[in-house]
Design a protein around this motif. Structure first.
Motif, mmCIF file in Angstrom:
data_model
loop_
_atom_site.group_PDB
_atom_site.id
_atom_site.type_symbol
_atom_site.label_atom_id
_atom_site.label_comp_id
_atom_site.label_asym_id
_atom_site.label_seq_id
_atom_site.Cartn_x
_atom_site.Cartn_y
_atom_site.Cartn_z
ATOM 1 N N ALA A 147 -1.107 5.280 -10.606
ATOM 2 C CA ALA A 147 -1.627 6.203 -9.085
ATOM 3 C C ALA A 147 -1.705 7.483 -9.505
ATOM 4 C CB ALA A 147 -1.255 5.332 -7.949
ATOM 5 N N ASN A 148 -0.428 7.666 -9.991
ATOM 6 C CA ASN A 148 0.107 9.360 -9.856
ATOM 7 C C ASN A 148 -0.616 9.823 -11.021
ATOM 8 O OD1 ASN A 148 1.679 10.170 -8.695
ATOM 9 N ND2 ASN A 148 3.587 10.087 -9.554
ATOM 10 N N GLU A 149 -1.507 9.248 -11.630
ATOM 11 C CA GLU A 149 -2.301 9.399 -13.490
ATOM 12 C C GLU A 149 -1.293 10.371 -13.758
ATOM 13 O OE1 GLU A 149 -5.486 12.107 -11.401
ATOM 14 O OE2 GLU A 149 -6.133 10.247 -10.297
ATOM 15 N N PRO A 150 -0.267 9.422 -14.285
ATOM 16 C CA PRO A 150 1.002 10.148 -15.267
ATOM 17 C C PRO A 150 -0.098 10.172 -17.046
ATOM 18 C CG PRO A 150 1.472 8.043 -15.258
ATOM 19 C CD PRO A 150 -0.250 7.651 -13.867
ATOM 20 N N LYS B 57 0.563 -1.364 0.235
ATOM 21 C CA LYS B 57 0.575 -0.102 -0.099
ATOM 22 C C LYS B 57 1.012 0.781 -0.054
ATOM 23 C CE LYS B 57 -2.403 1.162 3.755
ATOM 24 N NZ LYS B 57 -2.816 0.895 5.572
ATOM 25 N N ARG B 58 1.518 0.966 0.363
ATOM 26 C CA ARG B 58 2.643 2.715 0.710
ATOM 27 C C ARG B 58 3.314 2.901 -0.864
ATOM 28 N NH1 ARG B 58 4.484 3.730 6.035
ATOM 29 N NH2 ARG B 58 2.112 4.250 7.560
ATOM 30 N N ASN B 59 3.693 1.461 -1.279
ATOM 31 C CA ASN B 59 4.413 1.491 -2.523
ATOM 32 C C ASN B 59 3.662 2.349 -3.407
ATOM 33 O OD1 ASN B 59 7.164 0.260 -3.419
ATOM 34 N ND2 ASN B 59 6.558 -0.937 -1.247
ATOM 35 N N VAL B 60 2.290 2.337 -3.120
ATOM 36 C CA VAL B 60 1.517 2.538 -4.289
ATOM 37 C C VAL B 60 0.978 3.813 -3.930
ATOM 38 C CG1 VAL B 60 -0.732 3.080 -5.007
ATOM 39 C CG2 VAL B 60 0.664 0.375 -4.655
ATOM 40 N N MET B 61 1.320 4.232 -2.517
ATOM 41 C CA MET B 61 0.772 5.614 -2.598
ATOM 42 C C MET B 61 2.733 6.462 -2.222
ATOM 43 S SD MET B 61 -0.709 4.909 1.358
ATOM 44 C CE MET B 61 0.124 5.993 2.903
ATOM 45 N N GLU C 33 -3.392 7.060 1.055
ATOM 46 C CA GLU C 33 -4.439 5.344 1.182
ATOM 47 C C GLU C 33 -5.509 5.910 0.903
ATOM 48 O OE1 GLU C 33 -3.750 5.291 5.574
ATOM 49 O OE2 GLU C 33 -4.691 3.503 6.132
ATOM 50 N N LYS C 34 -6.276 6.159 0.349
ATOM 51 C CA LYS C 34 -7.192 5.976 0.106
ATOM 52 C C LYS C 34 -7.121 5.445 -1.051
ATOM 53 C CE LYS C 34 -12.460 7.806 -0.501
ATOM 54 N NZ LYS C 34 -12.358 8.213 -1.528
ATOM 55 N N LYS C 35 -6.795 6.782 -1.967
ATOM 56 C CA LYS C 35 -6.493 5.906 -3.462
ATOM 57 C C LYS C 35 -4.995 5.018 -3.797
ATOM 58 C CE LYS C 35 -5.911 10.002 -6.840
ATOM 59 N NZ LYS C 35 -5.373 10.682 -7.630
ATOM 60 N N LEU D 283 -5.380 2.053 -1.805
ATOM 61 C CA LEU D 283 -6.217 1.423 -2.015
ATOM 62 C C LEU D 283 -7.053 1.135 -3.168
ATOM 63 C CD1 LEU D 283 -7.041 1.301 1.355
ATOM 64 C CD2 LEU D 283 -5.928 -0.827 0.891
ATOM 65 N N GLU D 284 -7.743 2.204 -4.086
ATOM 66 C CA GLU D 284 -8.579 1.919 -5.436
ATOM 67 C C GLU D 284 -7.926 1.356 -6.451
ATOM 68 O OE1 GLU D 284 -11.432 6.125 -4.507
ATOM 69 O OE2 GLU D 284 -10.025 5.988 -6.526
ATOM 70 N N TRP D 285 -6.516 1.810 -6.755
ATOM 71 C CA TRP D 285 -6.220 1.215 -7.313
ATOM 72 C C TRP D 285 -5.222 0.030 -7.208
ATOM 73 C CZ3 TRP D 285 -5.110 2.934 -12.408
ATOM 74 C CH2 TRP D 285 -5.167 4.483 -12.278
ATOM 75 N N LEU D 286 -4.869 -0.906 -6.155
ATOM 76 C CA LEU D 286 -4.839 -2.293 -5.753
ATOM 77 C C LEU D 286 -6.138 -3.318 -6.682
ATOM 78 C CD1 LEU D 286 -2.827 -1.990 -2.095
ATOM 79 C CD2 LEU D 286 -1.918 -2.755 -4.484
ATOM 80 N N ASP D 287 -6.989 -2.637 -5.676
ATOM 81 C CA ASP D 287 -8.583 -3.359 -6.053
ATOM 82 C C ASP D 287 -8.466 -3.702 -7.384
ATOM 83 O OD1 ASP D 287 -10.718 -4.301 -4.930
ATOM 84 O OD2 ASP D 287 -11.947 -2.556 -5.668
ATOM 85 N N LEU D 288 -7.529 -2.179 -8.245
ATOM 86 C CA LEU D 288 -8.084 -2.446 -9.873
ATOM 87 C C LEU D 288 -7.139 -3.639 -10.079
ATOM 88 C CD1 LEU D 288 -9.400 -0.651 -12.408
ATOM 89 C CD2 LEU D 288 -7.323 0.081 -12.491
#
Lengths: 295, 371
Positions: free
Chosen positions: A178-181, A122-126, A140-142, A144-149
């Motif tokens: 998650a960074n929305e590149p 999770k922290r990696n994605v954050m 964190e919320k975001k 988790l959304e991406w991890l769900d995807l």
């Protein structure tokens, strides 16, 4: 002609559906353009030209692959786009802004996963979000959304070392997205995975790409992977790295593994093989020789 | 027609030998069988102890000297007439003296085979280990053993503390920024070849006779090595992680704080553990400069009194402190860096502990949202 040869269509022949899609892509705005990109490496033995005046444009939400034999400068090219290296000549533009260094608008997925081992999944994605200064709870919320995807919500609190290669790469994809590149750069992302995992990762990537507004520049040496995933394929030749041809993939979307045996797929593969393995004689009979597919 | 059903009973050579189930200890790079690991650990300490005990208690093993119980007829002149009660002499000397005495028909010398005084038996050292702490100092100004021990630990702590406080950040800077590396490392490379003890006299001259010069020696002994080791460890952080962070938008400062330091931290921690061992090496020198102090002065003194049981006890104390410190630090390391050792029980306990605090911290926020 031996009678067990399939009668293949030309790779240049496009069905109406493909024609419509490709012309629709052509009308979209340009996300990235490379103009006259040249990269020379100077060493004691002299200078080596890895890339020689590369020009092409990438449209919004396009899936474009770069393919070529080893040593053609594919990785150099993607590192230049990422801003991790600077071209000897030429310019790279992202949304009409010249690239001067690495930035969050160009997310990257590496072959070696490069997850931060001290951070949980999770922290990696954050990570990228936190670097931007987004609050922990929002990030964190975001995340988790991406991890769900990518289907890894259950592994949010694991460390990367506890995941398999395919899972690690899914985390890396989620982290980059998650960074929305504007553009997602993928440098042989599935090269280290076994064949089955690679196959499922390709399908998974297509699903993600369809669900997310992102343009993908994908480096690979796997011909089938390039055809299966891409709208267009940039074929580079080696020594020096030069664009040999940009192929508009004549395979319909949505893609399915069954299409690996379709006429258009095989015709494209044949063309790629002749370009990559027989660059001198690809217009002659040499193109019909079966070449070993790069693993 | 004598077709025997040969397929029913295969020839003997074809019968596959059943693999022996006995544990195999010498398999290349294979883990030890269950249980054998702890046995080996116990043996690691038991073996040298057993050798020591055997040398001490089996009179036919080694025992090169004879402890004179009765020197015999001391009035008889001879080359070896100097024998006296309580003396330890070489066996050859003892035998020659007895030959002299026997030739003259005098009373023979008596004695038992013993080891040299520098090899006390285990029980004597064990006793010294206990009595060392219970024996009051000989002279009023001197320290008890536990006071010396505390003094030593303080010198080590402060020496190493200052060394780490300055050395680690400097080393990380050198491993991160080319300019720092160029500015600092060549000179440190030069200084580190100078043995720390050569600064002893200088340290005493500048800082006086107290603990300060000793702390300085420990500092000098560890600091320069620390900077170079830390710099190298920092440099060996996988550059791919830095690239990944850069493509995620990390700034230069964020790269240092959020990637370089956390990535290097577990290896840095291991470096520090090794360097603490170095600090103990320099302690022995440091404590003998200026005013002798601490455990080393105790060892020095006991050695002069020939109390080798005390000397061994003192040395063993250093070993035990070192081993305990290292094991303790290893345990703390597993707590601090759970991703290195997998999700072990300790780190999970810590996690739930921190979660407890995190939830308490978050409480006011959730209360306000409710309100």
């Amino acid at each position: 002609m031996p009678n067990d040869q399939l009668e293949l269509p030309s790779y240049l022949h496009h069905t109406d559906e493909v024609k419509r899609r490709l012309s629709e892509i052509r009308e979209r705005p340009t996300v990235m353009s490379l103009s006259g990109i040249t990269r020379r490496f100077e060493s004691a033995e002299g200078s080596v030209t890895a890339l020689d005046t590369i020009d092409f444009e990438v449209r919004s939400r396009e899936f474009i692959s770069v393919i070529g034999p080893s040593g053609c400068g594919k990785s150099t090219l993607i590192r230049l786009v990422a801003g991790l290296d600077t071209p000897t000549a030429g310019e790279i533009w992202i949304d009409n802004q010249p690239v001067t260094g690495p930035g969050a608008d160009r997310g990257m997925v590496f072959q070696g996963y490069t997850l931060f081992p001290w951070l949980s999944v999770k922290r990696n994605v954050m990570f990228g979000l936190r670097m931007k200064g987004i609050s922990r709870s929002a990030a964190e919320k975001k995340a988790l959304e991406w991890l769900d995807l990518v289907g890894l919500a259950d592994f949010a609190d694991h460390y990367p070392a506890q995941l398999s290669g395919g899972m690690k790469q899914r985390v890396a994809i989620a982290r980059a997205l998650a960074n929305e590149p504007r553009i997602l750069l993928m440098d042989e992302p599935f090269g280290a995975l076994d064949a089955q995992t690679r196959c499922s990762m390709q399908s998974h990537l297509l699903k993600i790409w369809e669900a997310v507004d992102v343009t993908i520049l994908f480096i690979t040496h796997d011909l089938e992977e390039a055809i299966y995933l891409s709208d267009r394929i940039v074929v580079l030749g080696a020594h020096p790295g030069r664009v040999m041809e940009i192929i508009e993939v004549p395979v319909a979307r949505a893609r399915h593994p069954d299409q690996f045996l379709s006429g258009h797929f095989l015709a494209t593969k044949k063309r790629l093989e002749s370009l990559i393995y027989d660059p001198e004689t690809h217009s002659k009979r040499g193109s019909e020789r079966m070449s070993p597919v790069a693993a | 027609m004598s077709a025997t059903p040969s397929t029913a009973t295969p020839p003997k050579s074809a019968i596959v030998r059943k693999r022996s189930r006995a544990p195999r200890f010498f398999v290349v790079r294979a883990p030890l069988p269950k249980g054998a690991s702890s046995w080996a650990l116990a043996l690691a300490f038991a073996m040298p102890l057993l050798v020591w005990a055997a040398l001490s208690y089996l009179p036919f093993l080694w025992h090169p000297l004879v402890l004179i119980g009765d020197p015999g007829d001391t009035k008889h002149p001879g080359q070896y007439a100097y024998l006296a009660t309580g003396q330890r002499v070489e066996r050859e000397v003892f035998e020659r003296r007895n030959a002299e005495l026997a030739a003259a028909g005098k009373r023979l010398a008596q004695g038992e085979r013993v080891n040299p005084v520098f090899l006390p038996p285990p029980h004597a050292v064990a006793r010294a280990f206990y009595t060392g702490f219970t024996t009051p100092p000989l002279r009023p100004g001197e320290y008890w053993l536990h006071e010396s021990l505390l003094q030593s630990c303080q010198v080590i702590f402060w020496g190493f503390f200052w060394s780490a406080l300055i050395g680690i950040p400097l080393g990380i800077s050198c491993g991160t920024f080319a300019l720092c590396s160029r500015l600092v490392e060549p000179f440190i490379d030069f200084v580190r070849y100078m043995p720390a003890p050569v600064f002893g006299a200088l340290a005493v001259a500048v800082l006086g006779l107290g603990d300060e010069p000793k702390i300085t020696i420990i500092f000098i002994g560890t600091f320069f090595q620390m900077v170079l080791v830390v710099a190298n460890t920092t440099r060996s952080v996988d550059p791919a992680l830095l690239h990944a962070a850069q493509t995620l938008g990390a700034s230069n400062r964020q790269l240092l704080m959020h990637v370089v330091i956390p990535a290097a931290l577990p290896a840095l921690y291991r470096d520090v553990r090794i360097l603490i061992g170095w600090a103990w090496t320099y302690l022995v020198v440091a404590e003998l400069i200026g005013e002798k102090s601490g455990l080393s002065s105790f060892l020095y003194q006991q050695q002069r009194y020939m109390n080798f049981d005390n000397v061994y006890a003192g040395i063993a104390i250093i070993g035990i402190i070192g081993l305990c410190t290292d094991q303790f630090l290893a345990m703390v390391g597993r707590l601090l860096f759970p991703w290195e050792s997998g999700n072990n029980r300790l780190s999970r306990a810590l996690k739930s502990f921190t979660r407890l605090f995190a939830s308490q911290k978050r409480m006011p926020a959730s209360v306000t949202t409710v309100l």
